[in-house]
Design a protein around this motif. Structure first.
Motif, short mmCIF file in Angstrom:
data_model
loop_
_atom_site.label_atom_id
_atom_site.label_comp_id
_atom_site.label_asym_id
_atom_site.label_seq_id
_atom_site.Cartn_x
_atom_site.Cartn_y
_atom_site.Cartn_z
N THR A 3 11.74 9.09 -40.63
CA THR A 3 10.53 8.39 -41.07
C THR A 3 10.92 7.00 -41.57
O THR A 3 11.83 6.85 -42.39
CB THR A 3 9.83 9.16 -42.21
OG1 THR A 3 9.48 10.46 -41.74
CG2 THR A 3 8.59 8.43 -42.68
N LEU A 4 10.20 5.99 -41.07
CA LEU A 4 10.46 4.60 -41.43
C LEU A 4 9.32 4.07 -42.29
O LEU A 4 8.16 4.13 -41.90
CB LEU A 4 10.62 3.75 -40.17
CG LEU A 4 10.77 2.24 -40.36
CD1 LEU A 4 12.01 1.90 -41.18
CD2 LEU A 4 10.80 1.53 -39.00
N ASN A 5 9.67 3.57 -43.49
CA ASN A 5 8.68 2.98 -44.40
C ASN A 5 8.95 1.50 -44.55
O ASN A 5 10.08 1.09 -44.83
CB ASN A 5 8.78 3.63 -45.79
CG ASN A 5 8.20 5.03 -45.81
OD1 ASN A 5 7.03 5.22 -46.09
ND2 ASN A 5 9.04 6.02 -45.52
N ILE A 6 7.91 0.70 -44.34
CA ILE A 6 8.01 -0.75 -44.49
C ILE A 6 7.01 -1.18 -45.56
O ILE A 6 5.83 -0.83 -45.48
CB ILE A 6 7.70 -1.48 -43.17
CG1 ILE A 6 8.55 -0.94 -42.02
CG2 ILE A 6 7.89 -2.98 -43.33
CD1 ILE A 6 10.03 -1.21 -42.17
N LYS A 7 7.48 -1.98 -46.55
CA LYS A 7 6.58 -2.45 -47.61
C LYS A 7 6.78 -3.94 -47.83
O LYS A 7 7.89 -4.44 -47.75
CB LYS A 7 6.83 -1.70 -48.92
CG LYS A 7 6.46 -0.23 -48.85
CD LYS A 7 6.55 0.43 -50.20
CE LYS A 7 6.11 1.90 -50.12
NZ LYS A 7 6.12 2.55 -51.43
N GLY A 8 5.65 -4.63 -48.11
CA GLY A 8 5.71 -6.05 -48.37
C GLY A 8 4.35 -6.69 -48.17
O GLY A 8 3.32 -5.99 -48.08
N PHE A 9 4.31 -8.01 -48.07
CA PHE A 9 3.08 -8.74 -47.82
C PHE A 9 2.95 -9.03 -46.33
O PHE A 9 3.89 -9.49 -45.69
CB PHE A 9 3.09 -10.06 -48.60
CG PHE A 9 2.58 -9.93 -50.00
CD1 PHE A 9 1.25 -10.21 -50.29
CD2 PHE A 9 3.42 -9.53 -51.03
CE1 PHE A 9 0.77 -10.09 -51.58
CE2 PHE A 9 2.95 -9.42 -52.31
CZ PHE A 9 1.62 -9.69 -52.60
N ARG A 10 1.73 -8.79 -45.85
CA ARG A 10 1.46 -9.03 -44.43
C ARG A 10 0.18 -9.83 -44.29
O ARG A 10 -0.78 -9.63 -45.03
CB ARG A 10 1.30 -7.70 -43.71
CG ARG A 10 1.05 -7.86 -42.21
CD ARG A 10 0.72 -6.56 -41.56
NE ARG A 10 0.46 -6.74 -40.14
CZ ARG A 10 -0.10 -5.85 -39.36
NH1 ARG A 10 -0.47 -4.68 -39.87
NH2 ARG A 10 -0.30 -6.08 -38.09
N CYS A 11 0.17 -10.73 -43.30
CA CYS A 11 -1.03 -11.52 -43.04
C CYS A 11 -2.11 -10.61 -42.46
O CYS A 11 -1.88 -9.86 -41.52
CB CYS A 11 -0.71 -12.66 -42.07
SG CYS A 11 -2.16 -13.70 -41.74
#
Length: 987
Positions: free
Chosen positions: A932-940
């Protein structure tokens, strides 16, 4: 006798006065003497070249002395023409011939007499013939050169321990490098030197000893400036014994070996170089009237009522050119200020700072080991250490400790209780500083206690004059109260206070035990149940009214003093001397309340209960109360030295104790060592640990402990210290967790840590972090944490962001793998690779090679099942690296990428961005179905033309959103979050 001879005799008789008073007339007279050929050209030039009129007169005196009667007669004629007023003044006084050699001989004898008489001090408890060298006792106290504001005074009265020491040390003090006399009479910022100085101080602050030291310094030639040909010391206690009329020279001769005639010649010879020291002005019982107005400057030999001579001296009617230093308690300062000549200066003895207290103890004991044990013992008690600003308290404590030592008692086993020292202090002042009281001692103590209690109830430490006089008939006459003047708009305001809030608390307790039993218990019950208001009555236990209550916070010290007054030794002493003591029923109530708090394990009150037990000092009862706890948790706040000392005493009374959870400063390790060594279960948080404390820590830990947590907050430990601590942990049964602040995390650190985790299984967590202030850039990482949980080992490596312009290229890596495979990762090489990456930016050559090397290293870790990476941006390259890890690490079950970094406080998260290029590559590429891949941050959030470049204000742009994107196999979900939530791979 011819005309010239008579005139010459007059000049000789009054020569000392002429030198001082001819002043501006000297050059006109010298001009006429030269014109009349009575002066040679060289002598005339020498007179003219002198820089003061006094020096010109002294040069002229040599010429006149060698010239004979004719020259002196011509000089007399010059006086008639240019200083007729001076001739008239001198003609009214009988001429006394001054013999300079005789004066010098008298002064030498006087100085020798002072050195013999003032070399020793007689202490309060000295037996006949006993004395101590002044040099073995005197420590120059702190002296401030101004009045204090009301706020400053209030803070000084209320502060304790280190806060108090910092406060008094920050005052505008006299320069301690100089002799105290030089400092008192030094020029101010405008260049003005005072003619009179008030030296104020409360009882026991050291005014009289300072006066004695000034006399001895002058007589032994220790003053740095030779401003004074003669110093006279008037003791006001002795002046009170004068009943008949006396001249000033007779008064000055009382405390000296000089005759009135010798003093008269000294005053005639150098009136401008005389200092009169008047000690204890507040003790004078004479009335100051207007009789002084009848005395003129030269009436020093004229008999008058003693109050007239003293008033004339203070006002400057007598010896107007002399210097005056007057010591007094604060209660007489306003009276003195109105009497004293100008210009005058106000100064105040504050007492001893921490440095002076230490110096006093060192001088008192001289033996280094005894001094150190005694000083550390008293420093451990905040209340006593604060009270030590008073020299008399220092003397009492040192005397008590020396007595214990002489009796063979171990000084380190504990100081006398705080209450016992305060009782000794009160008895000392009553015996030696309370002459001429207008009321009996019991009445005085009761009235002071009523004033103290009112202040406690109304939360005030300063009392206006009107309210003070309502309770205490003569507050100005009490040695236990200070009187202060403050400016209030256009007028002055008179206020009173106890020496310190702790003395106010003590007198409140002393007042309570003077009451009858019923009233005493009633007042105490009210204070214990004030929080309950009206409905508290229904919870009142009639048999034990204190039981379910709790004293108000500000009233706790009073209860502590009451426990101290219950102590058998203190109680017996009070009963014998003043026929007061704590009623047995009230003592039983206090002890029942302590047992109730102990049985209910009220941890909020635990430190206070320990202090009360220490004051009670009854071993059997202490053991009974402490056994009710068995486990003590005082970790919510750092213990002060007083708390630690009380804890040591109480646990020494209770040898079978199971568990302690403490938070304290590393300086207290020596004090706590004995109880820590024999307590089987420990959880410790140490503040300000340094390499020098490590030996004490290891000794305190001992062996075979169940160590829950060991948190070492420090200024930075070395690798060697960390190695020693880890070695000591090998000897414990279990270690729950270890947190250490270090100077640097180096390759050696990694090797030391590797050795520990591979050779012991008795730990759950190890956390290293670089201390604030250390050079983080030289460290392989900012923080290193290892968790041992559920058969897995978790490795967390972090590099903080020192500034928005210095964001780490790879700020964090978290790895999770089986503990059995811990040897598959070389911690030293791993940390070095992490460091090398953060020495470069993504644009620098060699960056990709460094990252690829690190990731290849990760792919070789056996059983690696989770990875968490944190970097500023999810670029296409980072997306490719993520895909590489997923494909190459076959055992990987979870991988997280957080766009952002931690700030240097390790608390604030600085969010990063998720550009579309990186997300697109992850969406389009195949991934491991079991990871399982989790990506977190700010996205446009734009549907088209998404942001692809770094923007400084990207967090503020409406199009940017905090998101969590989850790839599970080929499935894809996206969650928009109002707040960024950091990935927790262990959850």
């Amino acid at each position: 006798m011819d005309h010239d001879a008579i005139r010459a005799q007059f000049v000789d008789a009054h020569w000392a006065t002429l030198v001082q008073r001819v002043d501006k007339a000297v050059m006109p007279i010298a001009d006429e003497l030269w014109s009349n050929e009575m002066l040679g050209w060289e002598s005339y030039c020498e007179i003219k070249a002198a820089d003061t009129n006094q020096k010109r007169m002294r040069v002229l005196h040599g010429v006149l002395h060698s010239g004979g009667n004719a020259v002196k007669s011509d000089f007399y004629s010059g006086l008639e023409k240019h200083a007729s007023f001076l001739l008239r003044d001198l003609s009214t006084n009988p001429p006394t011939a001054v013999d300079p050699d005789a004066v010098a001989k008298s002064l030498d004898g006087y100085k020798m007499w002072i050195q013999r008489e003032y070399e020793f001090v007689t202490e309060y408890n000295s037996l006949p013939g006993e004395h101590v060298l002044l040099s073995e006792r005197y420590i120059q106290p702190l002296i401030i050169m101004r009045h204090r504001e009301k706020k400053e005074r209030t803070e000084e009265l209320c502060f304790m321990g280190e806060s108090f020491q910092q406060l008094i040390s920050s005052e505008n003090n006299a320069e301690k490098e100089n002799n105290v006399l030089d400092a008192l009479f030094s020029a101010d910022s405008k260049g003005i030197c005072p003619g009179a100085v008030i030296l104020q101080g409360n009882s026991g602050k050291g005014k009289s000893v300072t006066a004695q030291k000034i006399m001895l310094d002058w007589a032994s030639g220790s003053l740095s400036r030779e401003n004074y040909d003669c110093v006279f010391h008037l003791k006001c206690k002795e002046l009170n014994q004068i009943s008949e009329e006396q001249s000033l020279v007779e008064i000055l001769s009382i405390n000296s070996n000089l005759t009135p005639d010798q003093i008269l010649q000294i005053l005639q010879m150098s009136p401008k170089r005389v200092l009169v020291l008047i000690d204890g002005f507040d003790e004078l019982i004479v009335s100051f009237g207007d009789a002084s107005n009848k005395l003129t400057a030269n009436d020093v030999y004229k008999k008058a009522p003693p109050e007239a001579s003293l008033t004339a001296l203070l006002k400057g009617c007598l010896l107007p050119e002399s210097f005056l230093l007057v010591t007094t308690r604060s209660t007489a300062t306003d009276t003195l200020g109105g009497l004293l000549k100008k210009p005058q200066r106000f100064t105040e003895i504050i007492g001893f700072s921490e440095r002076e207290v230490e110096e006093y103890f060192q001088k008192f004991f001289q033996d280094e080991e005894l001094f150190r044990n005694a000083y550390e013992s008293v420093k451990a008690n905040e209340t006593l250490f604060t009270a030590c600003s008073s020299p008399v308290i220092c003397w009492i404590i040192c005397t008590v400790i020396r007595e214990r030592f002489n009796d063979g008692t171990d000084v380190t086993s504990g100081l006398e209780t705080t209450t016992s020292i305060y009782v000794d202090f009160v008895f000392t002042l009553l015996e030696h500083h309370c002459q001429g009281l207008s009321e009996s001692v019991p009445t005085l103590l009761k009235s002071l206690g009523q004033l103290a209690e009112r202040g406690m109830m109304e939360r005030q430490v300063l009392f206006d004059e009107k309210s003070a006089k309502k309770t205490v008939s003569d507050p100005s006459g009490s040695p236990f109260l200070g009187k202060f003047l403050f400016k209030k708009r256009t007028r002055q305001e008179t206020m009173f206070s106890f020496m310190h809030l702790s003395f106010q608390e003590f007198f409140t307790a002393l007042y309570y035990i003077s009451l009858d039993e019923k009233e005493f218990l009633s007042k105490l019950t009210e204070r214990f149940h004030s929080h309950w208001q009206s409905y508290g009555v229904q919870y009142l236990d009639k048999n034990c009214p204190l039981k379910y209550g709790c004293p108000e916070l500000h009233f706790l010290p009073v209860v502590q003093f009451l426990c101290g007054l219950c102590n058998k030794e203190v109680s017996d002493s009070l009963k014998e001397t003043h026929n007061v003591s704590v009623p047995p029923s009230v003592q039983a109530q206090l002890e029942e309340w302590i047992l109730f708090i102990s049985s209910n394990r009220d941890y909020n009150l635990l430190p206070f209960v320990l202090l009360c037990l220490y004051e009670l000092h009854e071993k059997d009862f202490v053991q009974k109360a402490v056994e009710a706890w068995q486990e003590m948790d005082m970790s919510w706040d750092s213990l002060n030295r007083t708390d630690c000392w009380a804890l040591v005493y109480c646990l020494e009374c209770c040898p079978k104790f199971r568990s302690l959870n403490l938070n304290f400063a590393a300086e207290e390790l020596k004090m706590l060592q004995s109880v820590l060594c024999r307590t089987p279960e420990l959880e410790l948080t140490l503040q300000n640990l340094t390499d020098t404390h490590v030996t004490d820590l290891i000794s305190a830990l001992g062996e075979g402990k169940r160590l829950g947590e060991l948190r070492l907050n420090s200024s930075g430990l070395s690798d060697e210290s960390m190695k020693r601590i880890l070695h000591a942990l090998h000897k414990q049964k279990t270690v729950g967790g270890l947190q250490i602040a270090v100077k640097n995390i180096t390759a050696d650190t990694a090797l030391i840590l590797t050795d520990f985790i591979q050779n012991t299984e008795k730990w759950e967590e190890i956390s290293l972090r670089v201390s604030a202030g250390c050079n983080d850039a030289e460290s392989l990482c900012s923080s290193l944490r290892l968790f041992n949980t559920d058969g897995n080992l978790v490795l967390n490596v972090l590099r903080w962001c020192s500034s928005p312009q210095n964001v780490p290229s790879l700020s964090e890596i978290i790895l999770q793998y089986p503990r059995s495979e811990m040897s598959s990762i070389n911690l030293k090489n791993f940390l070095q690779a992490f460091h090398d990456i953060n020495c470069l930016t993504e644009e620098r050559a060699g960056f990709d090679q460094q990252v690829d090397s690190l990731l290849s290293h990760l792919s070789s870790v056996s059983g690696l099942n989770a990875i968490n990476l944190s970097a500023p941006l999810l670029t296409e390259k980072w997306a490719s690296r993520i895909l590489f890890l997923i494909q190459s690490c076959k055992s990987l079950k979870g991988l997280s990428f957080n766009a952002g970094s931690w700030s240097s406080d390790d608390v604030t998260w600085l969010p990063g961005r998720l550009p579309e290029e990186g997300l697109r590559l992850l969406k389009e590429s195949p991934k491991h179905p079991q990871c399982t891949l989790n990506i977190k941050g700010f996205r446009c959030g734009k549907s088209t033309d998404g942001c692809t470049h770094q923007t400084e204000q990207f967090e503020e742009l409406d199009c940017n959103q905090r998101v969590t994107i989850i790839f599970s196999g080929e499935n894809y979900t996206e969650e928009i979050s109002p707040q960024i939530k950091l990935c927790d791979i262990l959850g």
